[in-house]
Scaffold this motif. Structure first.
Motif, PDB file in Angstrom:
ATOM      1  N   VAL A  47      30.497  30.314  39.843  1.00  9.23           N
ATOM      2  CA  VAL A  47      30.241  31.705  39.486  1.00  9.23           C
ATOM      3  C   VAL A  47      30.505  31.889  37.996  1.00  9.23           C
ATOM      4  CG1 VAL A  47      30.646  32.628  41.786  1.00  9.23           C
ATOM      5  CG2 VAL A  47      32.600  32.260  40.265  1.00  9.23           C
ATOM      6  N   HIS A  48      30.557  33.145  37.580  1.00 10.19           N
ATOM      7  CA  HIS A  48      30.632  33.431  36.155  1.00 10.19           C
ATOM      8  C   HIS A  48      32.039  33.911  35.784  1.00 10.19           C
ATOM      9  CE1 HIS A  48      26.395  33.736  37.335  1.00 10.19           C
ATOM     10  NE2 HIS A  48      26.164  33.206  36.134  1.00 10.19           N
ATOM     11  N   GLN A  49      32.657  33.160  34.905  1.00 10.66           N
ATOM     12  CA  GLN A  49      34.030  33.441  34.500  1.00 10.66           C
ATOM     13  C   GLN A  49      34.155  34.865  33.956  1.00 10.66           C
ATOM     14  OE1 GLN A  49      35.852  30.368  32.112  1.00 10.66           O
ATOM     15  NE2 GLN A  49      37.081  31.859  30.973  1.00 10.66           N
ATOM     16  N   SER A  50      33.170  35.314  33.185  1.00  9.11           N
ATOM     17  CA  SER A  50      33.235  36.637  32.565  1.00  9.11           C
ATOM     18  C   SER A  50      33.243  37.740  33.624  1.00  9.11           C
ATOM     19  CB  SER A  50      32.053  36.840  31.616  1.00  9.11           C
ATOM     20  OG  SER A  50      30.818  36.694  32.309  1.00  9.11           O
ATOM     21  N   ILE A  51      32.502  37.544  34.716  1.00  4.94           N
ATOM     22  CA  ILE A  51      32.461  38.555  35.779  1.00  4.94           C
ATOM     23  C   ILE A  51      33.801  38.631  36.495  1.00  4.94           C
ATOM     24  CG2 ILE A  51      31.439  39.114  38.019  1.00  4.94           C
ATOM     25  CD1 ILE A  51      28.784  38.175  36.967  1.00  4.94           C
ATOM     26  N   LEU A  52      34.374  37.466  36.812  1.00  6.86           N
ATOM     27  CA  LEU A  52      35.685  37.458  37.472  1.00  6.86           C
ATOM     28  C   LEU A  52      36.755  38.075  36.568  1.00  6.86           C
ATOM     29  CD1 LEU A  52      35.802  33.961  39.215  1.00  6.86           C
ATOM     30  CD2 LEU A  52      35.376  36.177  40.261  1.00  6.86           C
ATOM     31  N   ALA A  53      36.737  37.732  35.293  1.00  5.46           N
ATOM     32  CA  ALA A  53      37.740  38.246  34.365  1.00  5.46           C
ATOM     33  C   ALA A  53      37.596  39.759  34.181  1.00  5.46           C
ATOM     34  CB  ALA A  53      37.610  37.540  33.015  1.00  5.46           C
ATOM     35  N   ARG A  54      36.374  40.235  34.226  1.00  4.72           N
ATOM     36  CA  ARG A  54      36.147  41.673  34.058  1.00  4.72           C
ATOM     37  C   ARG A  54      36.743  42.479  35.196  1.00  4.72           C
ATOM     38  NH1 ARG A  54      30.150  44.537  33.602  1.00  4.72           N
ATOM     39  NH2 ARG A  54      30.887  46.695  33.400  1.00  4.72           N
ATOM     40  N   HIS A  55      36.735  41.921  36.394  1.00  6.20           N
ATOM     41  CA  HIS A  55      37.199  42.653  37.572  1.00  6.20           C
ATOM     42  C   HIS A  55      38.630  42.331  37.975  1.00  6.20           C
ATOM     43  CE1 HIS A  55      32.818  43.257  38.060  1.00  6.20           C
ATOM     44  NE2 HIS A  55      33.188  44.359  38.675  1.00  6.20           N
ATOM     45  N   SER A  56      39.183  41.223  37.472  1.00  3.89           N
ATOM     46  CA  SER A  56      40.503  40.789  37.930  1.00  3.89           C
ATOM     47  C   SER A  56      41.456  40.583  36.766  1.00  3.89           C
ATOM     48  CB  SER A  56      40.375  39.475  38.713  1.00  3.89           C
ATOM     49  OG  SER A  56      41.637  38.863  38.884  1.00  3.89           O
ATOM     50  N   TYR A  75      44.604  39.557  43.636  1.00  2.00           N
ATOM     51  CA  TYR A  75      44.178  39.175  42.284  1.00  2.00           C
ATOM     52  C   TYR A  75      43.975  40.373  41.356  1.00  2.00           C
ATOM     53  CZ  TYR A  75      43.650  34.621  44.415  1.00  2.00           C
ATOM     54  OH  TYR A  75      43.899  33.446  45.077  1.00  2.00           O
ATOM     55  N   SER A  76      44.591  41.497  41.715  1.00  3.10           N
ATOM     56  CA  SER A  76      44.575  42.702  40.865  1.00  3.10           C
ATOM     57  C   SER A  76      43.154  43.093  40.454  1.00  3.10           C
ATOM     58  CB  SER A  76      45.445  42.488  39.619  1.00  3.10           C
ATOM     59  OG  SER A  76      46.792  42.282  39.980  1.00  3.10           O
ATOM     60  N   MET A  77      42.280  43.151  41.423  1.00  3.01           N
ATOM     61  CA  MET A  77      40.934  43.688  41.211  1.00  3.01           C
ATOM     62  C   MET A  77      40.990  45.177  41.546  1.00  3.01           C
ATOM     63  SD  MET A  77      38.719  40.625  42.975  1.00  3.01           S
ATOM     64  CE  MET A  77      38.222  39.187  42.023  1.00  3.01           C
ATOM     65  N   ASN A  78      41.464  45.949  40.602  1.00  7.34           N
ATOM     66  CA  ASN A  78      41.884  47.307  40.903  1.00  7.34           C
ATOM     67  C   ASN A  78      40.738  48.229  41.312  1.00  7.34           C
ATOM     68  OD1 ASN A  78      44.608  46.726  40.405  1.00  7.34           O
ATOM     69  ND2 ASN A  78      44.319  47.002  38.209  1.00  7.34           N
ATOM     70  N   GLN A  79      39.581  48.084  40.703  1.00  7.09           N
ATOM     71  CA  GLN A  79      38.454  48.940  41.078  1.00  7.09           C
ATOM     72  C   GLN A  79      38.025  48.674  42.518  1.00  7.09           C
ATOM     73  OE1 GLN A  79      35.539  48.238  37.897  1.00  7.09           O
ATOM     74  NE2 GLN A  79      35.927  50.316  37.155  1.00  7.09           N
ATOM     75  N   LEU A  80      37.945  47.414  42.887  1.00  5.11           N
ATOM     76  CA  LEU A  80      37.569  47.070  44.258  1.00  5.11           C
ATOM     77  C   LEU A  80      38.635  47.534  45.241  1.00  5.11           C
ATOM     78  CD1 LEU A  80      36.034  43.480  44.043  1.00  5.11           C
ATOM     79  CD2 LEU A  80      34.900  45.695  43.923  1.00  5.11           C
ATOM     80  N   ARG A  81      39.884  47.334  44.891  1.00  3.44           N
ATOM     81  CA  ARG A  81      40.985  47.756  45.756  1.00  3.44           C
ATOM     82  C   ARG A  81      40.933  49.273  45.987  1.00  3.44           C
ATOM     83  NH1 ARG A  81      46.281  47.377  47.641  1.00  3.44           N
ATOM     84  NH2 ARG A  81      47.626  49.051  46.930  1.00  3.44           N
ATOM     85  N   ASN A  82      40.753  50.037  44.915  1.00  2.00           N
ATOM     86  CA  ASN A  82      40.719  51.489  45.046  1.00  2.00           C
ATOM     87  C   ASN A  82      39.523  51.953  45.861  1.00  2.00           C
ATOM     88  OD1 ASN A  82      43.079  51.803  43.562  1.00  2.00           O
ATOM     89  ND2 ASN A  82      42.005  52.046  41.621  1.00  2.00           N
TER      90      ASN A  82
END
Length: 316
Positions: free
Chosen positions: A43-52, A125-132
């Motif tokens: 997958v794409h590191q930038s996408i994971l880093a943006r969300h986590s 993994y502190s993906m706060n937008q998804l968690r909320n």
């Protein structure tokens, strides 16, 4: 989570379990390979880093020269995560309309299945937008305010016992205590034998449900529905309501309420009581005040502290 070369995974016979590429989330232009249960996600590191926040912090640290690679990309093996949970998160990250699959008519069982994995991974993994987002979906049916409680009651949401009990361990695991008071309240409506035989709830939670039945029954008698169970006319009554009020509740009715207490149920059939204006006004006020008191006390009934404690725990 382990960014270093991982030890090989072997079968009982001693042969190594091969890593397989995920058929959907192995992108040719992916920049990082995540290994979950011996399944590779390119997958794409930038996408994971943006969300986590966790992944972003991991990649902010300079990587050693001997970083373990897979198919030419840095490899990170995630420990203790479910393959299905991680797949669900990938679907959210790569499909902006994924949550639109949840409809107002989606039943509770399907809803829990839909968000459980996303909530677990996003919390870890502190993906706060998804968690909320997951929390807002749950709280649509498990409110944390009396207004929200009235809303779900007016919508006539069907709560099946086998579905309700699944929320409690999920909420504890993912630190979403705001849904617990209403979840426990609903569980007190489950027959005692079913609670005892349940294989989802832990024993401490079964005990809270059983004790909660008694607490809620006392509250229904003394705070919210006193006018039905132990009628005493208003001191300002001038028409003798004590003598005229219908006695509709029989012993079987009372036992039914005790088995499944519902002090938060709003009473509306005032006309059937044939009360004078003074008595009706007094009991409507008492009923409203009693429901508010029950709601405020609800967390403490199930050993969850106060609503303020719950809000602090969830936001910590």
């Amino acid at each position: 989570m382990d960014g270093q070369p991982s030890s090989s995974k072997t079968r009982p016979g001693g042969t190594e379990i091969p890593i397989v590429r995920h058929p959907e989330f192995y992108f040719p232009d992916g920049s990082i390979v995540m290994i979950v249960e011996r399944t590779a996600f390119r997958v794409h590191q930038s996408i994971l880093a943006r969300h986590s926040e966790v992944f972003a912090a991991l990649w902010d640290v300079p990587q050693p020269r001997n970083t373990d690679l897979y198919d030419g990309c840095p490899k990170v093996e995630l420990q203790g995560d479910s393959l299905n949970d991680f797949m669900d998160v990938m679907r959210v990250l790569y499909d902006v309309f994924y949550f639109d699959k949840i409809k107002p008519e989606t039943n509770l069982s399907a809803l829990i299945k839909f968000i459980s994995g996303i909530l677990r991974i996003s919390t870890k993994y502190s993906m706060n937008q998804l968690r909320n987002k997951c929390i807002s979906v749950i709280q649509d049916k498990f409110p944390s305010t009396l207004k929200g409680c009235d809303d779900v009651l007016s919508r006539g949401i069907q709560y099946v016992p086998s579905e309700i009990v699944r929320i409690i361990p999920l909420a504890r695991e993912t630190i979403v205590p705001k849904v617990l008071p209403w979840a426990f309240y609903l569980c007190t409506h489950i027959p005692v034998d079913e609670i005892m035989a349940n294989n989802v709830l832990e024993w401490r939670d079964k005990a809270l449900c059983l004790a909660g039945k008694e607490h809620l029954w006392e509250m229904q008698k003394t705070l919210t529905h006193t006018f039905l169970l132990d009628f005493k006319q208003s001191p300002t009554c001038t028409t003798g309501c004590q003598m005229r009020v219908p006695r509709n509740l029989k012993l079987n009715d009372i036992e039914s309420i005790r088995d499944s207490p519902h002090p938060l149920q709003e009473y509306t059939d005032w006309k059937s009581l044939m009360l004078c204006v003074k008595c009706q006004q007094a009991f409507e006020a008492q009923h409203k005040d009693g429901r508010e008191k029950v709601w405020q006390m609800l967390p403490s009934i199930f050993h969850l502290g106060t609503w303020d404690d719950i809000c602090k725990d969830q936001s910590a």
